[in-house]
Design a protein around this motif. Structure first.
Motif, PDB file in Angstrom:
ATOM      1  N   VAL A  94       0.821  -1.222   0.000  1.00 45.61           N
ATOM      2  CA  VAL A  94       0.000   0.000   0.000  1.00 45.61           C
ATOM      3  C   VAL A  94       0.854   1.270   0.000  1.00 45.61           C
ATOM      4  CG1 VAL A  94      -1.933  -1.143   1.140  1.00 45.61           C
ATOM      5  CG2 VAL A  94      -0.192   0.003   2.523  1.00 45.61           C
ATOM      6  N   THR A  95       2.170   1.124   0.157  1.00 48.18           N
ATOM      7  CA  THR A  95       3.028   2.321   0.174  1.00 48.18           C
ATOM      8  C   THR A  95       4.008   2.293  -1.015  1.00 48.18           C
ATOM      9  OG1 THR A  95       4.530   1.169   1.713  1.00 48.18           O
ATOM     10  CG2 THR A  95       2.858   2.646   2.672  1.00 48.18           C
ATOM     11  N   ASN A  96       5.073   1.521  -0.890  1.00 49.15           N
ATOM     12  CA  ASN A  96       6.119   1.503  -1.925  1.00 49.15           C
ATOM     13  C   ASN A  96       5.602   1.004  -3.266  1.00 49.15           C
ATOM     14  OD1 ASN A  96       7.276   1.785   0.587  1.00 49.15           O
ATOM     15  ND2 ASN A  96       9.225   0.886  -0.040  1.00 49.15           N
ATOM     16  N   TYR A  97       4.737  -0.021  -3.250  1.00 48.29           N
ATOM     17  CA  TYR A  97       4.329  -0.654  -4.502  1.00 48.29           C
ATOM     18  C   TYR A  97       3.451   0.261  -5.349  1.00 48.29           C
ATOM     19  CZ  TYR A  97       2.943  -4.380  -7.708  1.00 48.29           C
ATOM     20  OH  TYR A  97       2.745  -5.154  -8.835  1.00 48.29           O
ATOM     21  N   THR A  98       2.787   1.203  -4.732  1.00 45.30           N
ATOM     22  CA  THR A  98       1.933   2.129  -5.492  1.00 45.30           C
ATOM     23  C   THR A  98       2.747   3.031  -6.414  1.00 45.30           C
ATOM     24  OG1 THR A  98       2.008   3.675  -3.625  1.00 45.30           O
ATOM     25  CG2 THR A  98       0.144   2.144  -3.728  1.00 45.30           C
ATOM     26  N   LYS A  99       4.049   3.153  -6.143  1.00 41.75           N
ATOM     27  CA  LYS A  99       4.925   4.000  -6.968  1.00 41.75           C
ATOM     28  C   LYS A  99       5.537   3.222  -8.141  1.00 41.75           C
ATOM     29  CE  LYS A  99       6.216   6.365  -2.685  1.00 41.75           C
ATOM     30  NZ  LYS A  99       7.343   6.670  -1.749  1.00 41.75           N
ATOM     31  N   CYS A 100       5.299   1.900  -8.182  1.00 35.51           N
ATOM     32  CA  CYS A 100       5.912   1.055  -9.214  1.00 35.51           C
ATOM     33  C   CYS A 100       5.147   1.157 -10.533  1.00 35.51           C
ATOM     34  CB  CYS A 100       5.928  -0.401  -8.767  1.00 35.51           C
ATOM     35  SG  CYS A 100       7.080  -0.741  -7.420  1.00 35.51           S
ATOM     36  N   SER A 101       5.907   1.039 -11.619  1.00 36.15           N
ATOM     37  CA  SER A 101       5.264   0.888 -12.932  1.00 36.15           C
ATOM     38  C   SER A 101       5.023  -0.601 -13.141  1.00 36.15           C
ATOM     39  CB  SER A 101       6.177   1.431 -14.029  1.00 36.15           C
ATOM     40  OG  SER A 101       7.438   0.789 -14.008  1.00 36.15           O
ATOM     41  N   LYS A 102       3.765  -0.979 -13.287  1.00 33.78           N
ATOM     42  CA  LYS A 102       3.394  -2.392 -13.305  1.00 33.78           C
ATOM     43  C   LYS A 102       3.315  -2.918 -14.726  1.00 33.78           C
ATOM     44  CE  LYS A 102       0.614  -1.598  -9.165  1.00 33.78           C
ATOM     45  NZ  LYS A 102       0.881  -0.163  -9.157  1.00 33.78           N
ATOM     46  N   CYS A 103       3.548  -4.224 -14.864  1.00 31.79           N
ATOM     47  CA  CYS A 103       3.408  -4.907 -16.149  1.00 31.79           C
ATOM     48  C   CYS A 103       1.939  -5.317 -16.302  1.00 31.79           C
ATOM     49  CB  CYS A 103       4.319  -6.138 -16.209  1.00 31.79           C
ATOM     50  SG  CYS A 103       4.155  -7.081 -17.734  1.00 31.79           S
ATOM     51  N   ASP A 104       1.265  -4.695 -17.248  1.00 30.55           N
ATOM     52  CA  ASP A 104      -0.155  -4.975 -17.436  1.00 30.55           C
ATOM     53  C   ASP A 104      -0.436  -5.904 -18.611  1.00 30.55           C
ATOM     54  OD1 ASP A 104      -0.894  -3.261 -15.324  1.00 30.55           O
ATOM     55  OD2 ASP A 104      -0.767  -1.508 -16.639  1.00 30.55           O
ATOM     56  N   SER A 105       0.585  -6.433 -19.222  1.00 32.13           N
ATOM     57  CA  SER A 105       0.362  -7.315 -20.377  1.00 32.13           C
ATOM     58  C   SER A 105      -0.242  -8.644 -19.920  1.00 32.13           C
ATOM     59  CB  SER A 105       1.673  -7.569 -21.123  1.00 32.13           C
ATOM     60  OG  SER A 105       2.541  -8.381 -20.363  1.00 32.13           O
ATOM     61  N   PHE A 106      -0.932  -9.294 -20.854  1.00 31.83           N
ATOM     62  CA  PHE A 106      -1.619 -10.547 -20.554  1.00 31.83           C
ATOM     63  C   PHE A 106      -0.640 -11.624 -20.101  1.00 31.83           C
ATOM     64  CE2 PHE A 106      -3.478 -14.626 -22.131  1.00 31.83           C
ATOM     65  CZ  PHE A 106      -4.570 -14.679 -21.276  1.00 31.83           C
ATOM     66  N   LEU A 107       0.554 -11.652 -20.708  1.00 33.33           N
ATOM     67  CA  LEU A 107       1.521 -12.708 -20.404  1.00 33.33           C
ATOM     68  C   LEU A 107       2.179 -12.519 -19.038  1.00 33.33           C
ATOM     69  CD1 LEU A 107       2.580 -15.261 -21.715  1.00 33.33           C
ATOM     70  CD2 LEU A 107       4.439 -13.928 -22.713  1.00 33.33           C
ATOM     71  N   CYS A 108       2.075 -11.324 -18.455  1.00 40.22           N
ATOM     72  CA  CYS A 108       2.660 -11.106 -17.125  1.00 40.22           C
ATOM     73  C   CYS A 108       1.824 -11.754 -16.028  1.00 40.22           C
ATOM     74  CB  CYS A 108       2.781  -9.609 -16.843  1.00 40.22           C
ATOM     75  SG  CYS A 108       4.212  -8.834 -17.619  1.00 40.22           S
ATOM     76  N   SER A 109       0.537 -11.910 -16.252  1.00 40.34           N
ATOM     77  CA  SER A 109      -0.361 -12.427 -15.220  1.00 40.34           C
ATOM     78  C   SER A 109      -0.320 -13.955 -15.168  1.00 40.34           C
ATOM     79  CB  SER A 109      -1.791 -11.975 -15.497  1.00 40.34           C
ATOM     80  OG  SER A 109      -2.272 -12.555 -16.712  1.00 40.34           O
ATOM     81  N   TRP A 110      -0.712 -14.508 -14.025  1.00 39.51           N
ATOM     82  CA  TRP A 110      -0.750 -15.962 -13.926  1.00 39.51           C
ATOM     83  C   TRP A 110      -1.888 -16.518 -14.786  1.00 39.51           C
ATOM     84  CZ3 TRP A 110      -4.880 -18.874 -12.527  1.00 39.51           C
ATOM     85  CH2 TRP A 110      -5.906 -18.293 -11.788  1.00 39.51           C
ATOM     86  N   GLN A 111      -2.944 -15.730 -14.978  1.00 43.80           N
ATOM     87  CA  GLN A 111      -4.035 -16.178 -15.842  1.00 43.80           C
ATOM     88  C   GLN A 111      -3.565 -16.309 -17.292  1.00 43.80           C
ATOM     89  OE1 GLN A 111      -4.221 -13.606 -13.719  1.00 43.80           O
ATOM     90  NE2 GLN A 111      -6.125 -13.657 -12.533  1.00 43.80           N
ATOM     91  N   GLY A 112      -2.722 -15.365 -17.724  1.00 41.44           N
ATOM     92  CA  GLY A 112      -2.187 -15.434 -19.079  1.00 41.44           C
ATOM     93  C   GLY A 112      -1.312 -16.651 -19.279  1.00 41.44           C
ATOM     94  N   LEU A 113      -0.460 -16.937 -18.279  1.00 37.63           N
ATOM     95  CA  LEU A 113       0.394 -18.129 -18.360  1.00 37.63           C
ATOM     96  C   LEU A 113      -0.442 -19.391 -18.356  1.00 37.63           C
ATOM     97  CD1 LEU A 113       3.204 -19.512 -18.236  1.00 37.63           C
ATOM     98  CD2 LEU A 113       3.008 -19.400 -15.741  1.00 37.63           C
TER      99      LEU A 113
END
Length: 355
Positions: free
Chosen positions: A10-29
């Motif tokens: 809720v603090t540090n991670y909110t500043k991260c640029s996240k990978c939103d591609s389908f292959l990054c998610s476990w559902q995509g894999l």
């Protein structure tokens, strides 16, 4: 999620640029891997059927080592793509499964052990195929002919793999949540699965032990490759240089053809696996994190058995003719082991009795 992980999220991670591609998610894999299994499973079954029932009589000695390699290559494919489907978090030695075994609540350490042993047995099946070709040359002085010696040889190799597969669990952190916090120092912006998935398994966080495991793994790969190379060099020597031991040119020509097909069957899938292996080693050694590429490397590795099946069906004329017979009825069928057994059975039990 522990309190410390939640605070980080809720603090540090909110500043991260996240990978939103389908292959990054476990559902995509999971979707991609399981779809691959559905598409390729019929090809695996077709390859097994051809080896078991369409192998000609002159390839009898070659059938079971060939089927052994085919079975383990396809099993490792299915293990990666459907049964385990590992979502690996590299360069950390961590991850979680999203396959069928996870739905059946099989413990993650057991899945890791099964994956390691299956990959090793698949590699050993390649050696068995080369050793079978190596032993079929009558003039070869290095043949392993005695059953006791051969049993001892392969038993020692399986024992070494078993010890290795157990030894990798000696450094598993007792505090898995604390290990995840330590991983965040190396990978400050992982995918959101790192925080939302309940069962992330961290195999090791000790850098010295990771380097030790990497060294042992490299030695094991070198050991297996050296055996394959020895069998190949022996075959090359006796097939192309020390040719006096052959009774006829036709026998030698047939041996060369079999040897060439084995080299193709072993080398092409291995070369196909190499990019995934190189990327994962590079990721761990250089500390490079890219979840999309890691998931793609898993998908890439999960189709090597399909490539092996295609090689088997293409390079061996009997199997190739069987496939062609679906489209061209004029193809002459080979005399297979099954057809010989059926003929013998008919000769013993005639269907018509004349008086």
């Amino acid at each position: 999620m522990s309190l410390l992980l939640h605070d980080y999220y809720v603090t540090n991670y909110t500043k991260c640029s996240k990978c939103d591609s389908f292959l990054c998610s476990w559902q995509g894999l999971a979707f991609s891997s399981h779809s691959i299994t559905v598409v390729l499973l019929p090809f695996h079954l077709l390859g097994g059927y051809c080896i078991l029932f369409k192998t000609p009589v002159y390839m009898t000695f070659y059938r079971w080592p060939l089927f052994n390699l085919h079975f383990w290559s396809c099993f490792v494919d299915i293990l990666i793509s459907a049964l385990i489907t590992p979502y690996l978090i590299f360069p950390a030695v961590a991850g979680f499964p999203v396959g069928l075994l996870h739905l059946l609540r099989v413990p993650i350490p057991l899945q890791v052990w099964l994956g390691i042993m299956s990959i090793y047995v698949m590699i050993m099946s390649m050696t068995i195929l080369l050793e079978n070709r190596h032993n079929s040359i009558p003039s070869n002085r290095f043949r392993i002919t005695g059953k006791i010696m051969k049993t001892l040889y392969y038993s020692i190799r399986v024992l070494m793999a078993f010890i290795y597969s157990i030894g990798i669990f000696l450094c598993v952190p007792d505090d898995q949540q604390g290990a995840l916090l330590q991983i965040l120092k190396e990978i400050p912006c992982p995918t959101e699965e790192f925080f939302t998935v309940k069962e992330i398994f961290v195999l090791c966080i000790d850098d010295y032990y990771i380097n030790f495991l990497a060294s042992i793994t490299a030695l094991g790969v070198l050991f297996e490759c050296s055996q394959m190379l020895f069998f190949m060099l022996c075959c090359l020597y006796y097939l192309f240089f020390a040719i006096n031991g052959f009774t006829s040119k036709k026998t030698r020509k047939l041996q060369i053809a079999f040897f060439g097909s084995i080299i193709l069957q072993v080398s092409i899938p291995v070369m196909f696996l190499l990019p995934s292996f190189v990327f994962m080693v590079f990721s761990v050694v250089m500390g490079y994190y890219n979840q999309a590429l890691t998931n793609f490397a898993v998908l890439h590795a999960s189709v090597h058995g399909f490539l092996s099946t295609v090689v088997v069906l293409v390079i061996h004329k009997p199997y190739r003719n069987f496939i062609r017979s679906f489209f061209c009825k004029s193809v002459k069928p080979e005399v297979t082991i099954k057809s010989v057994m059926d003929t013998r059975r008919m000769s013993v039990f005639p269907t018509h009795v004349t008086t």
